[in-house]
Design a protein around this motif. Structure first.
Motif, PDB file in Angstrom:
ATOM      1  N   LEU A   7       0.404  -1.196  -0.010  1.00 34.61           N
ATOM      2  CA  LEU A   7      -0.042   0.265   0.387  1.00 34.61           C
ATOM      3  C   LEU A   7       1.030   1.242   0.231  1.00 34.61           C
ATOM      4  O   LEU A   7       0.321   1.847   0.362  1.00 34.61           O
ATOM      5  N   LEU A   8       2.277   1.101   0.557  1.00 40.00           N
ATOM      6  CA  LEU A   8       3.082   2.237  -0.125  1.00 40.00           C
ATOM      7  C   LEU A   8       2.814   2.944  -1.400  1.00 40.00           C
ATOM      8  O   LEU A   8       2.598   2.669  -2.234  1.00 40.00           O
ATOM      9  N   LYS A   9       2.914   3.997  -1.017  1.00 39.03           N
ATOM     10  CA  LYS A   9       2.643   4.787  -2.259  1.00 39.03           C
ATOM     11  C   LYS A   9       4.335   5.116  -3.320  1.00 39.03           C
ATOM     12  O   LYS A   9       4.960   5.503  -3.359  1.00 39.03           O
ATOM     13  N   THR A  10       4.032   4.917  -4.919  1.00 39.12           N
ATOM     14  CA  THR A  10       5.022   4.769  -6.216  1.00 39.12           C
ATOM     15  C   THR A  10       5.208   6.906  -5.816  1.00 39.12           C
ATOM     16  O   THR A  10       4.795   7.681  -5.553  1.00 39.12           O
ATOM     17  N   LEU A  17       1.195  -2.060  -5.093  1.00 42.18           N
ATOM     18  CA  LEU A  17      -0.097  -2.814  -6.329  1.00 42.18           C
ATOM     19  C   LEU A  17      -1.154  -2.236  -7.322  1.00 42.18           C
ATOM     20  O   LEU A  17      -0.720  -3.034  -8.531  1.00 42.18           O
ATOM     21  N   GLU A  18      -1.598  -1.128  -7.037  1.00 39.92           N
ATOM     22  CA  GLU A  18      -1.826  -0.781  -8.124  1.00 39.92           C
ATOM     23  C   GLU A  18      -1.043  -0.292  -9.823  1.00 39.92           C
ATOM     24  O   GLU A  18      -1.338  -1.073 -10.682  1.00 39.92           O
ATOM     25  N   ASN A  19       0.288  -0.226  -8.913  1.00 38.83           N
ATOM     26  CA  ASN A  19       1.181   0.272 -10.007  1.00 38.83           C
ATOM     27  C   ASN A  19       2.039  -0.736 -11.379  1.00 38.83           C
ATOM     28  O   ASN A  19       1.942  -0.731 -12.306  1.00 38.83           O
ATOM     29  N   GLN A  20       2.033  -2.181 -10.001  1.00 36.16           N
ATOM     30  CA  GLN A  20       2.229  -3.179 -10.635  1.00 36.16           C
ATOM     31  C   GLN A  20       1.196  -3.828 -11.512  1.00 36.16           C
ATOM     32  O   GLN A  20       1.227  -4.569 -12.493  1.00 36.16           O
ATOM     33  N   LEU A  21       0.201  -3.955 -11.199  1.00 34.68           N
ATOM     34  CA  LEU A  21      -1.169  -4.235 -11.748  1.00 34.68           C
ATOM     35  C   LEU A  21      -1.771  -3.176 -12.932  1.00 34.68           C
ATOM     36  O   LEU A  21      -1.379  -3.839 -13.998  1.00 34.68           O
ATOM     37  N   ARG A  22      -1.025  -1.938 -13.176  1.00 33.43           N
ATOM     38  CA  ARG A  22      -2.047  -1.539 -13.963  1.00 33.43           C
ATOM     39  C   ARG A  22      -0.704  -2.184 -14.980  1.00 33.43           C
ATOM     40  O   ARG A  22      -0.648  -1.339 -16.509  1.00 33.43           O
ATOM     41  N   THR A  23       0.883  -1.721 -14.373  1.00 34.30           N
ATOM     42  CA  THR A  23       1.669  -2.334 -15.887  1.00 34.30           C
ATOM     43  C   THR A  23       1.499  -3.822 -16.822  1.00 34.30           C
ATOM     44  O   THR A  23       1.299  -3.721 -17.314  1.00 34.30           O
ATOM     45  N   GLU A  39      -5.636  -9.952   6.324  1.00 35.24           N
ATOM     46  CA  GLU A  39      -6.108  -8.851   6.912  1.00 35.24           C
ATOM     47  C   GLU A  39      -6.195  -7.810   6.027  1.00 35.24           C
ATOM     48  O   GLU A  39      -6.289  -6.675   6.203  1.00 35.24           O
ATOM     49  N   ARG A  40      -5.468  -8.111   4.725  1.00 35.72           N
ATOM     50  CA  ARG A  40      -5.281  -6.852   4.060  1.00 35.72           C
ATOM     51  C   ARG A  40      -6.195  -7.570   2.995  1.00 35.72           C
ATOM     52  O   ARG A  40      -6.258  -6.607   1.553  1.00 35.72           O
ATOM     53  N   SER A  41      -6.763  -8.471   2.911  1.00 33.22           N
ATOM     54  CA  SER A  41      -7.952  -8.602   1.510  1.00 33.22           C
ATOM     55  C   SER A  41      -8.588  -7.892   0.681  1.00 33.22           C
ATOM     56  O   SER A  41      -8.506  -7.400  -0.389  1.00 33.22           O
ATOM     57  N   GLU A  42      -9.445  -7.170   2.289  1.00 40.47           N
ATOM     58  CA  GLU A  42     -10.501  -5.576   1.815  1.00 40.47           C
ATOM     59  C   GLU A  42      -9.481  -4.420   0.572  1.00 40.47           C
ATOM     60  O   GLU A  42     -10.090  -4.204   0.145  1.00 40.47           O
ATOM     61  N   ASP A  43      -8.437  -3.972   1.119  1.00 39.48           N
ATOM     62  CA  ASP A  43      -7.430  -3.346   0.402  1.00 39.48           C
ATOM     63  C   ASP A  43      -7.172  -3.605  -0.875  1.00 39.48           C
ATOM     64  O   ASP A  43      -7.082  -2.810  -1.967  1.00 39.48           O
ATOM     65  N   VAL A  44      -6.779  -4.941  -0.822  1.00 41.79           N
ATOM     66  CA  VAL A  44      -5.687  -5.966  -2.466  1.00 41.79           C
ATOM     67  C   VAL A  44      -7.766  -5.519  -3.093  1.00 41.79           C
ATOM     68  O   VAL A  44      -7.676  -5.171  -4.377  1.00 41.79           O
ATOM     69  N   LYS A  45      -8.926  -6.154  -2.874  1.00 41.85           N
ATOM     70  CA  LYS A  45      -9.957  -6.605  -3.476  1.00 41.85           C
ATOM     71  C   LYS A  45     -10.735  -4.977  -4.240  1.00 41.85           C
ATOM     72  O   LYS A  45     -10.882  -4.879  -5.074  1.00 41.85           O
ATOM     73  N   ARG A  46     -10.502  -4.222  -2.889  1.00 48.36           N
ATOM     74  CA  ARG A  46     -10.966  -2.222  -3.152  1.00 48.36           C
ATOM     75  C   ARG A  46      -9.289  -1.504  -4.699  1.00 48.36           C
ATOM     76  O   ARG A  46     -10.002  -1.938  -5.580  1.00 48.36           O
ATOM     77  N   LEU A  57      -7.745 -11.815 -10.641  1.00 45.72           N
ATOM     78  CA  LEU A  57      -7.774 -12.712  -9.725  1.00 45.72           C
ATOM     79  C   LEU A  57      -7.579 -12.238  -8.887  1.00 45.72           C
ATOM     80  O   LEU A  57      -6.118 -12.026  -8.664  1.00 45.72           O
ATOM     81  N   PHE A  58      -7.959 -12.881  -7.347  1.00 47.46           N
ATOM     82  CA  PHE A  58      -7.385 -12.744  -6.511  1.00 47.46           C
ATOM     83  C   PHE A  58      -7.452 -14.487  -5.540  1.00 47.46           C
ATOM     84  O   PHE A  58      -8.457 -15.146  -5.793  1.00 47.46           O
ATOM     85  N   VAL A  59      -6.294 -14.389  -4.653  1.00 44.77           N
ATOM     86  CA  VAL A  59      -6.750 -16.047  -3.988  1.00 44.77           C
ATOM     87  C   VAL A  59      -6.288 -15.472  -2.426  1.00 44.77           C
ATOM     88  O   VAL A  59      -5.002 -14.203  -2.238  1.00 44.77           O
ATOM     89  N   LEU A  60      -6.599 -16.185  -1.908  1.00 42.61           N
ATOM     90  CA  LEU A  60      -6.874 -15.755   0.007  1.00 42.61           C
ATOM     91  C   LEU A  60      -5.560 -17.049   0.792  1.00 42.61           C
ATOM     92  O   LEU A  60      -6.262 -17.828   0.196  1.00 42.61           O
ATOM     93  N   ASN A  61      -4.763 -16.203   0.841  1.00 43.73           N
ATOM     94  CA  ASN A  61      -4.034 -17.341   1.567  1.00 43.73           C
ATOM     95  C   ASN A  61      -4.496 -16.972   3.618  1.00 43.73           C
ATOM     96  O   ASN A  61      -4.024 -16.220   3.935  1.00 43.73           O
ATOM     97  N   ASP A  62      -5.096 -18.201   3.131  1.00 43.20           N
ATOM     98  CA  ASP A  62      -6.231 -17.874   4.597  1.00 43.20           C
ATOM     99  C   ASP A  62      -5.521 -18.872   5.582  1.00 43.20           C
ATOM    100  O   ASP A  62      -5.502 -19.276   6.650  1.00 43.20           O
ATOM    101  N   GLN A  63      -3.702 -19.406   5.441  1.00 41.62           N
ATOM    102  CA  GLN A  63      -3.368 -20.191   6.440  1.00 41.62           C
ATOM    103  C   GLN A  63      -2.327 -19.090   7.575  1.00 41.62           C
ATOM    104  O   GLN A  63      -0.846 -18.718   6.731  1.00 41.62           O
ATOM    105  N   ALA A  64      -2.578 -18.632   8.424  1.00 39.19           N
ATOM    106  CA  ALA A  64      -1.945 -17.306   9.649  1.00 39.19           C
ATOM    107  C   ALA A  64      -0.580 -17.945   9.715  1.00 39.19           C
ATOM    108  O   ALA A  64      -0.430 -18.948   9.873  1.00 39.19           O
ATOM    109  N   GLY A  65       0.143 -16.963   9.353  1.00 39.76           N
ATOM    110  CA  GLY A  65       2.081 -17.569  10.143  1.00 39.76           C
ATOM    111  C   GLY A  65       2.647 -18.784   8.816  1.00 39.76           C
ATOM    112  O   GLY A  65       3.687 -18.470   8.918  1.00 39.76           O
ATOM    113  N   SER A  66       1.767 -19.067   7.473  1.00 37.85           N
ATOM    114  CA  SER A  66       2.396 -18.992   6.619  1.00 37.85           C
ATOM    115  C   SER A  66       3.444 -18.960   6.453  1.00 37.85           C
ATOM    116  O   SER A  66       3.618 -17.357   6.403  1.00 37.85           O
TER     117      SER A  66
END
Length: 182
Positions: A7-10, A17-23, A39-46, A57-66
């Motif tokens: 979420l850091l800004k370029t 993330l948005e910069n990478q996806l736009r490219t 924890e960050r899924s809503e940010d990614v989905k937005r 496509l979005f996929v969730l890594n739901d294994q905490a600590g993996s």
């Protein structure tokens, strides 16, 4: 880092993330997979939603600590029918089309194609179908570099210092911002 790195800004004022996806959307990718923790899924989905592309496509890594490798496996499972795929870290803010094309042009030379700049490897890496299958089957606590070394690798020189960007600390981020500004 103390805050969410993707979420850091370029320099352009958009998230890494948005910069990478736009490219990535300007390249001829069939699918673009983003893996994230709950924890960050809503940010990614937005961010994904704002780009209005069915290729992302979005996929969730739901294994905490993996480990990070498990996230790679989560993403690769969505790409198991593809002939190749790129793997990119989200804490690397820049993705350069010319580098992607150079890697893709060398796709038949090995199982893994790694960009090299000043004799040091970086990201993204390009893997073939064989590697996709092998990485999915590997132990979830493995590491990408270890698994890649078990198969053929080709290193290709690129004129792209961005392959080494890895923003892990506030100092790394300040250096990244000051290099573009200066």
């Amino acid at each position: 880092m103390g805050e969410c790195k993707f979420l850091l800004k370029t320099h352009a004022g958009i998230s890494f993330l948005e910069n990478q996806l736009r490219t990535a959307l300007t390249f001829d990718f069939d699918k673009i997979v983003v893996v994230c923790s709950p924890e960050r899924s809503e940010d990614v989905k937005r961010i994904i939603s704002s780009l209005h592309s069915e290729r992302i496509l979005f996929v969730l890594n739901d294994q905490a600590g993996s480990e990070r490798f498990y996230s790679i496996q989560c993403g690769l499972k969505l790409l198991k029918d593809h002939d190749q795929c790129f793997i990119q870290n989200t804490d690397c803010p820049e993705l350069i089309i010319k580098t992607l094309q150079l890697l893709l042009n060398s796709r038949n030379s090995a199982d893994t194609i790694i960009p090299i700049h000043f004799q040091k490897g970086g990201h993204p890496v390009l893997i073939n179908k064989k590697m996709i299958d092998q990485l999915i089957k590997a132990p979830t606590d493995s590491r990408l570099d270890i698994e890649l070394k078990k198969h053929t690798m080709h290193r290709i020189n690129v004129n792209d210092p961005c392959i080494h960007l890895d923003i892990d600390t506030p100092g790394d981020y300040i250096k990244y911002l000051s290099n573009k500004a200066g």
